[in-house]
Structures are given as C-alpha cells and as structure tokens.
Design a protein around this motif. Structure first.
Motif, PDB file in Angstrom:
ATOM      1  N   VAL A 110       5.699  -8.404 -12.740  1.00  0.00           N
ATOM      2  CA  VAL A 110       4.524  -8.765 -12.029  1.00  0.00           C
ATOM      3  C   VAL A 110       3.356  -7.678 -12.273  1.00  0.00           C
ATOM      4  N   MET A 111       2.010  -7.948 -12.557  1.00  0.00           N
ATOM      5  CA  MET A 111       1.135  -7.305 -12.905  1.00  0.00           C
ATOM      6  C   MET A 111       0.028  -7.426 -11.844  1.00  0.00           C
ATOM      7  N   GLY A 112      -0.519  -6.213 -11.319  1.00  0.00           N
ATOM      8  CA  GLY A 112      -1.736  -6.211 -10.264  1.00  0.00           C
ATOM      9  C   GLY A 112      -1.891  -5.079  -9.914  1.00  0.00           C
ATOM     10  N   ASN A 154       4.503  -2.819 -10.195  1.00  0.00           N
ATOM     11  CA  ASN A 154       3.775  -3.255 -11.421  1.00  0.00           C
ATOM     12  C   ASN A 154       5.092  -2.576 -12.478  1.00  0.00           C
ATOM     13  N   LYS A 155       6.025  -2.832 -12.329  1.00  0.00           N
ATOM     14  CA  LYS A 155       7.108  -2.405 -13.061  1.00  0.00           C
ATOM     15  C   LYS A 155       8.587  -3.024 -12.461  1.00  0.00           C
ATOM     16  N   LEU A 156       9.546  -3.012 -13.300  1.00  0.00           N
ATOM     17  CA  LEU A 156      10.997  -3.509 -12.985  1.00  0.00           C
ATOM     18  C   LEU A 156      11.545  -2.493 -12.185  1.00  0.00           C
ATOM     19  N   ALA A 198      13.574  -6.625  -9.903  1.00  0.00           N
ATOM     20  CA  ALA A 198      12.644  -6.969  -9.276  1.00  0.00           C
ATOM     21  C   ALA A 198      11.166  -6.262  -9.546  1.00  0.00           C
ATOM     22  N   SER A 199      10.189  -6.996  -9.399  1.00  0.00           N
ATOM     23  CA  SER A 199       8.948  -6.304  -9.506  1.00  0.00           C
ATOM     24  C   SER A 199       8.017  -6.986  -8.584  1.00  0.00           C
ATOM     25  N   GLY A 200       6.885  -6.245  -8.177  1.00  0.00           N
ATOM     26  CA  GLY A 200       5.885  -6.906  -7.311  1.00  0.00           C
ATOM     27  C   GLY A 200       4.449  -6.322  -7.438  1.00  0.00           C
ATOM     28  N   ALA A 201       3.409  -6.793  -6.884  1.00  0.00           N
ATOM     29  CA  ALA A 201       2.165  -6.238  -7.119  1.00  0.00           C
ATOM     30  C   ALA A 201       1.157  -7.131  -6.314  1.00  0.00           C
ATOM     31  N   TRP A 202       0.073  -6.456  -5.828  1.00  0.00           N
ATOM     32  CA  TRP A 202      -0.878  -7.185  -5.168  1.00  0.00           C
ATOM     33  C   TRP A 202      -1.953  -7.859  -6.029  1.00  0.00           C
ATOM     34  N   LEU A 203      -1.888  -9.282  -5.933  1.00  0.00           N
ATOM     35  CA  LEU A 203      -2.552 -10.076  -6.780  1.00  0.00           C
ATOM     36  C   LEU A 203      -4.070 -10.079  -6.363  1.00  0.00           C
ATOM     37  N   THR A 255      -3.171 -11.135  -0.879  1.00  0.00           N
ATOM     38  CA  THR A 255      -1.671 -11.920  -1.709  1.00  0.00           C
ATOM     39  C   THR A 255      -0.810 -10.823  -2.291  1.00  0.00           C
ATOM     40  N   PHE A 256       0.348 -10.961  -2.117  1.00  0.00           N
ATOM     41  CA  PHE A 256       1.352 -10.118  -2.643  1.00  0.00           C
ATOM     42  C   PHE A 256       2.168 -10.880  -3.525  1.00  0.00           C
ATOM     43  N   HIS A 257       2.610 -10.765  -4.657  1.00  0.00           N
ATOM     44  CA  HIS A 257       3.515 -11.615  -5.282  1.00  0.00           C
ATOM     45  C   HIS A 257       4.827 -10.844  -5.747  1.00  0.00           C
ATOM     46  N   LEU A 258       6.093 -11.368  -5.718  1.00  0.00           N
ATOM     47  CA  LEU A 258       7.093 -10.612  -6.095  1.00  0.00           C
ATOM     48  C   LEU A 258       8.085 -11.585  -6.708  1.00  0.00           C
TER      49      LEU A 258
END
Length: 488
Positions: A348-350, A404-406, A419-424, A428-431
């Motif tokens: 996930v990138m953000g 922004n990384k695994l 797992a990865s996550g970022a604020w889009l 809004t947060f995406h995981l």
C-alpha cells in the motif's frame, strides 16, 4: 547432484533482455500478483526472478498444478500394467459405495476422471459431510460420464486415492522413487492431506517454482531427462493432447481442449494450471517454457494477461522452432538483472501520517452487533510500522503492518504472511494483509474516520475459510481501550 537447468542470458536464448522487461512491465502495469517466474529455452533458464520477500526455495501452494502430478502417477501405474484406462473406478472403492449405485456413477472409468468428463458438475467433497473419496460415489450425478467437460477436483482426488491404494505409499513418494528424486525435486515438497489422510492430488501440492519447472521440463521433453526416462512417452503424448472440448470456458487459453489433467493452449502448447497464477506453459516444438507462481485470485483477467504477455513479448522470437542467438547487449542485460534482483512485492502506498493519526492512535472503536461480526479495533503507530488489534466473534487478533512497505511475519514450514498500510487521504487509512501460507488469502480494509466515528469496508479474496467473515461494511464509535490479544 547435477542440476536440471543451466543459466544463459536472454540474448543467448534468442530473446532481447528488453523483451523480458516488456513482459514484466505488462504484469506490473496490470498489478498481476506474481510471486516468481522463470523462462526456459529447452534446459536453459534465461530469466528467473522473485518479488521479495519470495525466493527460489519458497514452499508455495501450487493448487491444481498437483493434478498433473497425479496424472503422471496414473501414467506410471498404466505402464506397470497395474491399471487400465477403461477400469471402472467403482471397482477400486467398493467400501465407499452406497447400497444402490447410480448408473452414471457405475459407468465412470479412470479415463473419465482423467479427462474431467465425470458424471459430476463440480467438486463433490464440497457438497458432502464425510469422507472426501466417499463423496464422489454418494453425491448424485448430473449427467452421463464421458460426454461433457466439467472441472471436478474431486475426480483428481479419487485418482490420488487410487494411486495410494494400489501402491501402498503416499503418491509423492511413489513419484519420487520413479524419477522426481533424480531431478533434484525438493525433499521438503509435499502434498497436503485431506482430513482422512489421502493426499490432495487435485489441489494440495506445495513445492518450489523450480520444482515445478523441472517437472514441466520433463513433460515437455517427452518424459526424458538427459538419457533417463522419467515418465512414459506415449502416456505424455495422450495426456498433453486434446481429449475433450473446453470451448465453453471463459479464458481463450482454456478453450483449446483438455488432456489428462492438463490444458491445451494456443500455439500448439499445453499447460499445467493452478488457482492463483500457478502456471507452467510448455511449447514442445520450440522448447520454450514459462513457469509462474503467485496469487492472482483478486483479478479474473490476470491469467490471460500472463498468457498474452508471454506470447506477444517472448514467444514471438521462437515461432515453431528454437530461437537463434542474437548479439549480446550488456547494458540491457545488466538493467534486467538489477530489476530481477531488486523487485519487491507491491505494498500500500500513500502518506505515513495524517491529522487523524494522532487523534485515533491507540483508541478503541466499538461496533454494535453486525453481519460481519467485528466487535472492536484499535489502530496504533510506531515509527515506520503500525498495529491493528481487532475482535471477530470471541477471538481477538493483532496484525503488524509496515507503513508504505511490507512487514513480513513468519508462518510454518518456511512460509510467511505480510501486511502494509498507508493514509490515502487525511481521514482514510488503507490496510492490506496477505496470508501466503498453504491456503492463499488476501484481506483489504479501508477505514474512513469522521470525528469520533469510523466506517470500515472489508474485502477478502481466496478460499481460506479462516477469512470468510472479512467481507462487508460497518460503522462504529470511538472509546478508550486496552487489553490482551492474539497475533494472527
């Protein structure tokens, strides 16, 4: 032990390094979830790569690739004269038969099971409470066998049970002593068993990408490895030929016909094909082969993207004969090598932070009774990673993710999840969570915050029942919380 494959440059194989890059560009542009691949010209690998954290010895679930292994075990039994294709399958499993056998069930032969022309429309053990093999004889049939192609994994499962019944050993062990060991097939490879101890010959193979490549190479080479016969040539010719029409299938390379647990493809080839991007595409005339492993279950068009990229970027240099060596291009080859050595699986990138991050960090969000079954979650952050704690039903979990990384976590048998996550956006947060164990699964979560509330959207892919509830929408409210949880 001498290796099956040697390594050459793409140019030595007759393919520009830039063409391999163009093939990879196609996969990445379409977000095809490939974990690893290799391209072979005869017994020479001219491109091989893995998207980190995957690697050459990763024990990957190959799903229906195992069907082709089961087919070869049947071929060996035929060569030994221990069975015939016209044998009625009921004759081998009298203990599993109902008191009154349906006429269509009684008609089924070993060949019907091999060609997916059984009397069943779909996999029977998914429709039956009890022994998987028994289900094949008890679930009511839908049509006369030997007539229509209908993909039926329970047919292959019964064939695996037949191999183990006739030989008195596990199917993979039987294949090992009859040639796989001489190929250097991984000692760690195995077939997952069904709940009753039978190898899941239809979907349970776990091995490395190169294990799969070695097996496919021998089939493409008519059963031979150097001067040693591994599998019977005549059986392979039948197994890789069109035995039944498959023109009703949706993907063009699945409309070319089916053999004995193998698919025909365009350009007079054949393929070993497993759920989620497990592929070995073979073209005996040109001796060209593509092998892939991955998790493409999220995208129904991914398999055709792989086929088309292979044909249009790589196979065009071969036609119906082996390609000719072309002048070396050291600059292009170094660029390709660097790409293959440094590629990583997408995350996930953000943004790493947002105005909401401080407000919700470590806070508990509660949910009233809902169809998903989620009771609460807590999202917290620490430097370049984060944690989400949540409860479904009576069980609490914790997932660590990279920002922004695994973030990779070890599972059993050398496998892992990530797992990865970022604020889009600010609110809004995406995981995204990947389970890359023996039953591939992916869960995506979008958390949209408004004041002290949150709306959650969950989507899961894959067949792993562990994640069945991770699907749907729900809203909740913030409340402070601390507690103990289990790690997923």
């Amino acid at each position: 032990m001498e290796s099956v494959f040697s390594y050459i440059t793409p140019e030595d194989a007759g393919v520009p390094s830039t063409a391999v890059e163009a093939f990879l560009d196609r996969l990445e542009k379409m977000n095809v979830g490939i974990h690893g691949f290799c391209l072979c010209a005869d017994d020479k690998i001219f491109a091989e790569g893995y998207w980190k954290p995957f690697h050459s010895t990763y024990p990957h679930r190959m799903y229906s690739i195992g069907k082709s292994f089961t087919s070869m075990a049947i071929g060996l039994l035929l060569e030994e004269g221990r069975i015939t294709l016209s044998d009625k399958i009921c004759d081998y499993f009298s203990a599993y038969l109902p008191k009154k056998v349906h006429p269509y069930i009684a008609m089924m032969t070993i060949k019907h099971l091999l060609t997916m022309t059984t009397a069943h429309t779909s996999t029977t053990y998914k429709q039956y409470q009890g022994n998987w093999v028994e289900s094949f004889f008890h679930v009511l049939p839908t049509h006369m066998p030997g007539t229509i192609f209908s993909y039926d994994t329970s047919a292959t499962h019964v064939l695996a049970a037949l191999v183990e019944k006739v030989t008195g050993m596990e199917m993979l062990e039987y294949l090992r002593i009859n040639g796989l060991d001489s190929l250097g097939f991984s000692k760690e490879a195995y077939f997952i068993k069904d709940p009753y101890g039978v190898s899941q010959g239809g979907s349970g193979l776990v091995c490395t990408l190169l294990d799969m490549a070695k097996f496919a190479y021998v089939l493409q080479n008519g059963g031979m490895y150097k001067d040693k016969k591994i599998f019977p040539k005549n059986y392979i010719l039948e197994a890789t030929s069109k035995q039944i029409d498959t023109s009703l299938n949706g993907v063009i390379d699945e409309q070319q016909g089916y053999g004995y647990q193998m698919w025909r493809t365009r350009h007079n080839g054949f393929a070993l094909y497993g759920l989620g991007g497990q592929l070995a595409v073979c073209h005996p005339e040109s001796k060209l082969m593509l092998v892939t492993m991955g998790d493409t279950m999220e995208d129904p068009t991914a398999i055709q993207t792989i086929y088309s990229g292979f044909y249009e970027e790589i196979a065009i240099y071969f036609g119906n004969k082996q390609a000719q060596k072309i002048p070396s291009n050291e600059t292009a080859y170094k660029k390709l090598r660097h790409r293959l050595e440094t590629s990583s699986f997408s995350c996930v990138m953000g943004k790493n932070n947002s105005l909401y991050a401080t407000k919700i960090n470590g806070k508990k969000f509660l949910f009233e009774a809902n169809e998903i079954g989620i009771k609460y979650f807590i999202l917290s952050f620490s430097e370049d990673k984060g944690f989400i704690e949540f409860q479904f039903g009576d069980t609490a979990y914790k997932v660590t993710f990279g920002m922004n990384k695994l973030h990779v976590t070890a599972l059993n048998n050398g496998q892992f999840c990530a797992a990865s996550g970022a604020w889009l956006e600010e609110h809004t947060f995406h995981l995204r969570y990947h389970d890359w164990g023996n039953d591939l699964a992916q869960v995506k979560a979008t958390l949209c915050f408004r004041e002290n509330s949150v709306s959650v959207a969950l989507k899961r892919t894959g067949q792993n029942p562990k994640y069945a509830m991770f699907n749907g929408f729900v809203s909740g409210e913030m409340e402070n919380f601390s507690g103990s949880v289990e790690h997923l």
